[in-house]
Design a protein around this motif. Structure first.
Motif, PDB file in Angstrom:
ATOM      1  N   THR A 181       0.805  -1.207   0.000  1.00 42.79           N
ATOM      2  CA  THR A 181       0.000   0.000   0.000  1.00 42.79           C
ATOM      3  C   THR A 181       0.840   1.260   0.000  1.00 42.79           C
ATOM      4  N   LEU A 182       2.168   1.137   0.170  1.00 41.00           N
ATOM      5  CA  LEU A 182       3.025   2.311   0.194  1.00 41.00           C
ATOM      6  C   LEU A 182       3.349   2.762  -1.221  1.00 41.00           C
ATOM      7  N   SER A 183       3.409   4.040  -1.428  1.00 38.71           N
ATOM      8  CA  SER A 183       3.790   4.591  -2.718  1.00 38.71           C
ATOM      9  C   SER A 183       5.244   5.021  -2.669  1.00 38.71           C
ATOM     10  N   SER A 184       5.956   4.851  -3.778  1.00 38.85           N
ATOM     11  CA  SER A 184       7.365   5.223  -3.813  1.00 38.85           C
ATOM     12  C   SER A 184       7.606   6.451  -4.668  1.00 38.85           C
ATOM     13  N   ARG A 185       6.615   7.250  -4.889  1.00 41.93           N
ATOM     14  CA  ARG A 185       6.745   8.404  -5.766  1.00 41.93           C
ATOM     15  C   ARG A 185       7.655   9.493  -5.218  1.00 41.93           C
ATOM     16  N   PHE A 186       7.738   9.657  -3.923  1.00 38.77           N
ATOM     17  CA  PHE A 186       8.388  10.828  -3.375  1.00 38.77           C
ATOM     18  C   PHE A 186       9.615  10.533  -2.525  1.00 38.77           C
ATOM     19  N   TYR A 187      10.016   9.323  -2.427  1.00 44.05           N
ATOM     20  CA  TYR A 187      11.178   9.001  -1.615  1.00 44.05           C
ATOM     21  C   TYR A 187      11.806   7.701  -2.114  1.00 44.05           C
ATOM     22  N   ALA A 188      13.080   7.503  -1.778  1.00 41.64           N
ATOM     23  CA  ALA A 188      13.752   6.266  -2.155  1.00 41.64           C
ATOM     24  C   ALA A 188      13.210   5.131  -1.299  1.00 41.64           C
ATOM     25  N   THR A 189      12.956   4.012  -1.934  1.00 41.22           N
ATOM     26  CA  THR A 189      12.423   2.863  -1.209  1.00 41.22           C
ATOM     27  C   THR A 189      12.874   1.584  -1.888  1.00 41.22           C
ATOM     28  N   LYS A 190      12.824   0.496  -1.149  1.00 37.59           N
ATOM     29  CA  LYS A 190      13.203  -0.792  -1.690  1.00 37.59           C
ATOM     30  C   LYS A 190      11.968  -1.677  -1.779  1.00 37.59           C
ATOM     31  N   LYS A 191      11.822  -2.338  -2.913  1.00 36.22           N
ATOM     32  CA  LYS A 191      10.709  -3.250  -3.163  1.00 36.22           C
ATOM     33  C   LYS A 191      11.279  -4.594  -3.614  1.00 36.22           C
ATOM     34  N   TYR A 192      10.401  -5.591  -3.707  1.00 40.14           N
ATOM     35  CA  TYR A 192      10.832  -6.950  -4.028  1.00 40.14           C
ATOM     36  C   TYR A 192       9.839  -7.602  -4.981  1.00 40.14           C
ATOM     37  N   THR A 193      10.317  -8.655  -5.665  1.00 46.62           N
ATOM     38  CA  THR A 193       9.439  -9.446  -6.521  1.00 46.62           C
ATOM     39  C   THR A 193       9.286 -10.837  -5.912  1.00 46.62           C
ATOM     40  N   ALA A 194       8.258 -11.526  -6.319  1.00 47.64           N
ATOM     41  CA  ALA A 194       8.058 -12.907  -5.875  1.00 47.64           C
ATOM     42  C   ALA A 194       9.110 -13.831  -6.474  1.00 47.64           C
ATOM     43  N   SER A 195       9.799 -13.379  -7.522  1.00 47.11           N
ATOM     44  CA  SER A 195      10.867 -14.176  -8.139  1.00 47.11           C
ATOM     45  C   SER A 195      12.244 -13.811  -7.583  1.00 47.11           C
ATOM     46  N   HIS A 196      12.257 -13.073  -6.456  1.00 51.17           N
ATOM     47  CA  HIS A 196      13.464 -12.814  -5.671  1.00 51.17           C
ATOM     48  C   HIS A 196      14.425 -11.791  -6.259  1.00 51.17           C
ATOM     49  N   GLU A 197      13.903 -10.821  -6.982  1.00 53.54           N
ATOM     50  CA  GLU A 197      14.697  -9.658  -7.331  1.00 53.54           C
ATOM     51  C   GLU A 197      14.334  -8.534  -6.367  1.00 53.54           C
ATOM     52  N   TRP A 198      15.288  -7.672  -6.057  1.00 51.59           N
ATOM     53  CA  TRP A 198      15.006  -6.464  -5.285  1.00 51.59           C
ATOM     54  C   TRP A 198      15.178  -5.273  -6.211  1.00 51.59           C
ATOM     55  N   ILE A 199      14.509  -4.187  -5.879  1.00 46.70           N
ATOM     56  CA  ILE A 199      14.655  -2.959  -6.649  1.00 46.70           C
ATOM     57  C   ILE A 199      14.580  -1.784  -5.693  1.00 46.70           C
ATOM     58  N   SER A 200      15.576  -0.937  -5.778  1.00 48.90           N
ATOM     59  CA  SER A 200      15.628   0.266  -4.970  1.00 48.90           C
ATOM     60  C   SER A 200      15.253   1.436  -5.872  1.00 48.90           C
ATOM     61  N   ILE A 201      14.151   2.097  -5.548  1.00 46.10           N
ATOM     62  CA  ILE A 201      13.605   3.171  -6.372  1.00 46.10           C
ATOM     63  C   ILE A 201      14.089   4.524  -5.865  1.00 46.10           C
ATOM     64  N   ASP A 202      14.602   5.351  -6.771  1.00 47.15           N
ATOM     65  CA  ASP A 202      15.031   6.700  -6.419  1.00 47.15           C
ATOM     66  C   ASP A 202      14.885   7.594  -7.640  1.00 47.15           C
ATOM     67  N   ASN A 203      14.018   8.586  -7.544  1.00 43.07           N
ATOM     68  CA  ASN A 203      13.830   9.581  -8.611  1.00 43.07           C
ATOM     69  C   ASN A 203      13.558   8.974  -9.982  1.00 43.07           C
ATOM     70  N   GLY A 204      12.663   8.006 -10.040  1.00 40.54           N
ATOM     71  CA  GLY A 204      12.242   7.439 -11.319  1.00 40.54           C
ATOM     72  C   GLY A 204      13.174   6.389 -11.892  1.00 40.54           C
TER      73      GLY A 204
END
Length: 148
Positions: free
Chosen positions: A18-41
């Protein structure tokens, strides 16, 4: 064996954060075990600590070419270990803007630091909705606990 196979039984149990990553750096994950760190698009992508533990000693890494366009869940690379070869999937659609050549030359970086120095590529993503559908840390932790 692909990273997807590690979690194929959990695809049906996908949890939407439920968290949005539009305005801050955040880390997300996939069910296939990749991670992604989002920062400024731009998202920096790698495989999780859980995935590298499952793979064992990494001996070969293939990353996508800078400038290529990728689609959500498209195969974009390969990680080969002494145990198996696993496809890497793009967690988001967009353009590859950087690739970590260090992991290609020193594949052990994935085992030593999978969620920092062992990153694989960066993608300038085109859909905030795709970001919003990724797993947050709590949901990913629950998924990996279920797999054990």
């Amino acid at each position: 064996m692909s990273l997807r196979l590690l979690s194929k039984s959990f695809v049906a149990q996908r949890i939407t954060p439920t968290l949005s990553s539009r305005f801050y750096a955040t880390k997300k994950y996939t069910a296939s075990h990749e991670w992604i760190s989002i920062d400024n698009g731009v998202g920096t992508v790698g495989i999780t600590e859980y995935a590298q533990n499952a793979l064992g000693d990494v001996v070969y890494v293939e990353v996508p070419e800078v400038g290529s366009q990728v689609e959500l869940d498209e195969t974009v690379g390969v990680v080969e270990s002494v145990k198996s070869t696993s496809d890497i999937y793009s967690p988001l659609s967009g353009e590859i803007v950087d690739a970590n050549k260090d992991v290609v030359e020193k594949s052990k970086l994935i085992n030593q630091s999978p969620e920092k120095d062992g990153w694989l590529f960066k993608v300038k993503f085109s859909s905030q909705e795709e970001v919003d559908n990724l797993l947050d840390e709590a949901a990913y932790k629950k998924l990996t606990e279920s797999e054990n």
